[in-house]
Design an enzyme around this catalytic site. Structure first.
Site, PDB file in Angstrom:
ATOM      1  N   TYR A  23      15.338 -12.117  -3.930  1.00  0.00           N
ATOM      2  CA  TYR A  23      14.382 -11.685  -2.923  1.00  0.00           C
ATOM      3  C   TYR A  23      12.962 -11.521  -3.474  1.00  0.00           C
ATOM      4  O   TYR A  23      12.067 -11.039  -2.770  1.00  0.00           O
ATOM      5  CB  TYR A  23      14.826 -10.398  -2.240  1.00  0.00           C
ATOM      6  CG  TYR A  23      15.130  -9.205  -3.137  1.00  0.00           C
ATOM      7  CD1 TYR A  23      14.301  -8.842  -4.194  1.00  0.00           C
ATOM      8  CD2 TYR A  23      16.248  -8.408  -2.888  1.00  0.00           C
ATOM      9  CE1 TYR A  23      14.566  -7.739  -4.984  1.00  0.00           C
ATOM     10  CE2 TYR A  23      16.526  -7.300  -3.673  1.00  0.00           C
ATOM     11  CZ  TYR A  23      15.676  -6.963  -4.708  1.00  0.00           C
ATOM     12  OH  TYR A  23      15.941  -5.857  -5.482  1.00  0.00           O
ATOM     13  N   CYS A  24      12.712 -11.886  -4.722  1.00  0.00           N
ATOM     14  CA  CYS A  24      11.410 -11.640  -5.348  1.00  0.00           C
ATOM     15  C   CYS A  24      10.291 -12.422  -4.641  1.00  0.00           C
ATOM     16  O   CYS A  24      10.375 -13.637  -4.486  1.00  0.00           O
ATOM     17  CB  CYS A  24      11.443 -12.030  -6.824  1.00  0.00           C
ATOM     18  SG  CYS A  24       9.868 -11.742  -7.674  1.00  0.00           S
ATOM     19  N   GLY A  68       6.121  -9.901 -11.985  1.00  0.00           N
ATOM     20  CA  GLY A  68       6.900 -10.306 -13.133  1.00  0.00           C
ATOM     21  C   GLY A  68       7.544  -9.149 -13.878  1.00  0.00           C
ATOM     22  O   GLY A  68       7.802  -8.102 -13.341  1.00  0.00           O
ATOM     23  N   SER A 125      13.715  -0.382 -11.435  1.00  0.00           N
ATOM     24  CA  SER A 125      14.225  -0.980 -10.201  1.00  0.00           C
ATOM     25  C   SER A 125      15.750  -0.910 -10.171  1.00  0.00           C
ATOM     26  O   SER A 125      16.428  -1.554 -10.970  1.00  0.00           O
ATOM     27  CB  SER A 125      13.769  -2.441 -10.088  1.00  0.00           C
ATOM     28  OG  SER A 125      12.368  -2.519  -9.980  1.00  0.00           O
ATOM     29  N   ASP A 278      -1.513  -6.530  -4.547  1.00  0.00           N
ATOM     30  CA  ASP A 278      -0.274  -7.086  -5.081  1.00  0.00           C
ATOM     31  C   ASP A 278       0.373  -8.053  -4.090  1.00  0.00           C
ATOM     32  O   ASP A 278       0.980  -9.051  -4.486  1.00  0.00           O
ATOM     33  CB  ASP A 278       0.687  -5.938  -5.401  1.00  0.00           C
ATOM     34  CG  ASP A 278       1.844  -6.374  -6.272  1.00  0.00           C
ATOM     35  OD1 ASP A 278       1.692  -7.364  -7.010  1.00  0.00           O
ATOM     36  OD2 ASP A 278       2.893  -5.713  -6.240  1.00  0.00           O
ATOM     37  N   CYS A 318      -1.594  -0.896  18.737  1.00  0.00           N
ATOM     38  CA  CYS A 318      -1.263   0.201  17.825  1.00  0.00           C
ATOM     39  C   CYS A 318      -2.095   1.458  18.111  1.00  0.00           C
ATOM     40  O   CYS A 318      -1.596   2.576  18.036  1.00  0.00           O
ATOM     41  CB  CYS A 318      -1.487  -0.226  16.372  1.00  0.00           C
ATOM     42  SG  CYS A 318      -0.316  -1.465  15.782  1.00  0.00           S
ATOM     43  N   CYS A 331       1.489  -1.629   6.478  1.00  0.00           N
ATOM     44  CA  CYS A 331       0.921  -2.589   5.529  1.00  0.00           C
ATOM     45  C   CYS A 331       0.652  -3.936   6.205  1.00  0.00           C
ATOM     46  O   CYS A 331       1.532  -4.467   6.901  1.00  0.00           O
ATOM     47  CB  CYS A 331       1.882  -2.786   4.361  1.00  0.00           C
ATOM     48  SG  CYS A 331       1.304  -4.000   3.150  1.00  0.00           S
TER      49      CYS A 331
END
Length: 386
Positions: A23-24, A68, A125, A278, A318, A331
């Site tokens: 799932y990365c 990574g 993790s 990110d 919203c 997000c």
């Protein structure tokens, strides 16, 4: 003169990783660096990065090392990190280092001794028990990583390294909130962060098959919240809930997920390239390179102002929601993936379910904490007058 708040997420090994988690979202970023089969930060880039970042901050200087997998750089790299921080630090500055890792390489006592000595906070993790964790978090040979991660955790705790756990809410644990929560707390870690799994399908239109539904995530949050609020099996910090409590108390949102704009969290890649976030390491949001610019310029870049403002731009639906002040649309990653940044987030239904369920309890907790704070302040004022 105080500077704009700024935190950098540093990826010294770029998207390289010793696991191949299915799932990365970051593994595909290798395409940004054609002709580089292996990504490693040079000593000169590290030196320049630390020097300029230390020069930017006046007091607290937060370094966040990610990937990574950052531990692929080896222990000697992080010894050089500390060396440069000490070399370029000024009187009155306080450095903090956090390391987000899969933990596979941290079963070595030398790593643990170093991380303890220099007060690194380690984010590990772990998605849950072995059958949950190993469903997605496997190495390049297909072997699960759970046993190796637990060995690393035991090593870190034995050397009194501060450890937090980051857990993906994915198909194997989304229906098991109690089991997942109790298991993670059984590992003797008190700080937990849960991130819902949702990604686009890399092979075509639509969402990836492992994406959880908003309704399932909403039910997960509600059941997990009840356990957290009741302190069962014990008191713990859960980032989503503690952040929501702070917002209900009237404090600024501690993190950017539910904040009014995207926070000042910049990514610095292995080659010194600087990106907005990110989740948006892509050419459109590349601001430049650390070798060619100073951190003082980044918060004032017009492109960065545009990036931050789009958090709530155009969210008319919203803004009509009674929970908008607590959510601010969530997000942008979970809106952009729907190909419409003005749409409510993919997890809108989950957040509505959560706030409807949790707000009465959060309000009672907030009122209690504010009363206790008021009592403490009165006592402090009374003592100062004596």
């Amino acid at each position: 003169m105080p500077q704009d708040p700024l935190t950098i997420l540093i990826k010294p090994a770029g998207p390289d990783c010793n696991l191949a988690c299915s799932y990365c979202f970051y593994s595909g970023k290798s395409a940004l660096f054609p002709g580089e089969p292996r990504h490693r930060m040079s000593d000169e880039t590290l030196r320049v990065l630390v020097q300029k970042y230390m020069n930017y901050h006046d007091r607290v200087v937060p370094f966040a090392w990610q990937g990574g997998e950052p531990t692929l750089m080896g222990l000697d790299f992080f010894k050089r990190v500390v060396h440069y921080q000490q070399l370029y630090g000024r009187d009155g500055q306080q450095v903090s280092n956090s390391l987000q890792t899969n933990g596979v390489l941290l079963d070595d006592p030398e790593w643990a001794k170093f991380l303890h000595e220099y007060h690194f906070l380690v984010g590990l993790s772990i998605d849950g028990p072995a059958e949950v964790h190993d469903a997605f978090r496997r190495d390049h040979g297909g072997a699960g990583s759970h046993a190796r991660v637990l060995a690393a955790l035991r090593n870190l705790l034995a050397h009194e390294v501060e450890v937090n756990i980051l857990s993906m809410v994915q198909p194997e644990n989304v229906h098991r909130p109690r089991e997942t929560y109790e298991y993670l707390l059984s590992l003797d870690v008190d700080f937990l962060q849960f991130i819902p799994l949702a990604e686009n399908n890399p092979c075509g239109p639509g969402l990836a098959e492992f994406t959880i539904t908003a309704e399932d995530y909403g039910r997960f949050l509600c059941e997990l919240f009840d356990l957290w609020a009741a302190e069962k099996p014990r008191q713990a910090y859960v980032r989503t809930f503690d952040d929501a409590l702070a917002a209900v108390m009237g404090y600024p949102h501690p993190t950017c997920m539910f904040g009014p704009d995207c926070g000042p969290y910049f990514v610095v890649e292995h080659n010194g390239d600087i990106y907005a976030c990110d989740f948006f390491v892509e050419e459109q949001w590349r601001y430049g390179n650390i070798h060619d610019m100073r951190f003082h310029h980044i918060p004032r870049l017009e492109r960065h102002k545009q990036f931050r403002a789009r958090k709530t731009a155009g969210l008319d639906e919203c803004r009509a929601c009674k929970w908008f002040a607590l959510c601010h649309g969530g997000c942008p990653k979970y809106r952009v993936m729907l190909d419409d940044a003005a749409r409510p987030t993919y997890f809108c239904r989950a957040y509505r379910m959560f706030f409807e369920h949790a707000h009465p309890t959060l309000k009672r907790m907030a009122e209690k904490l504010l009363r206790e704070r008021e009592v403490r302040e009165r006592r402090r004022t009374s003592r100062s007058r004596e």
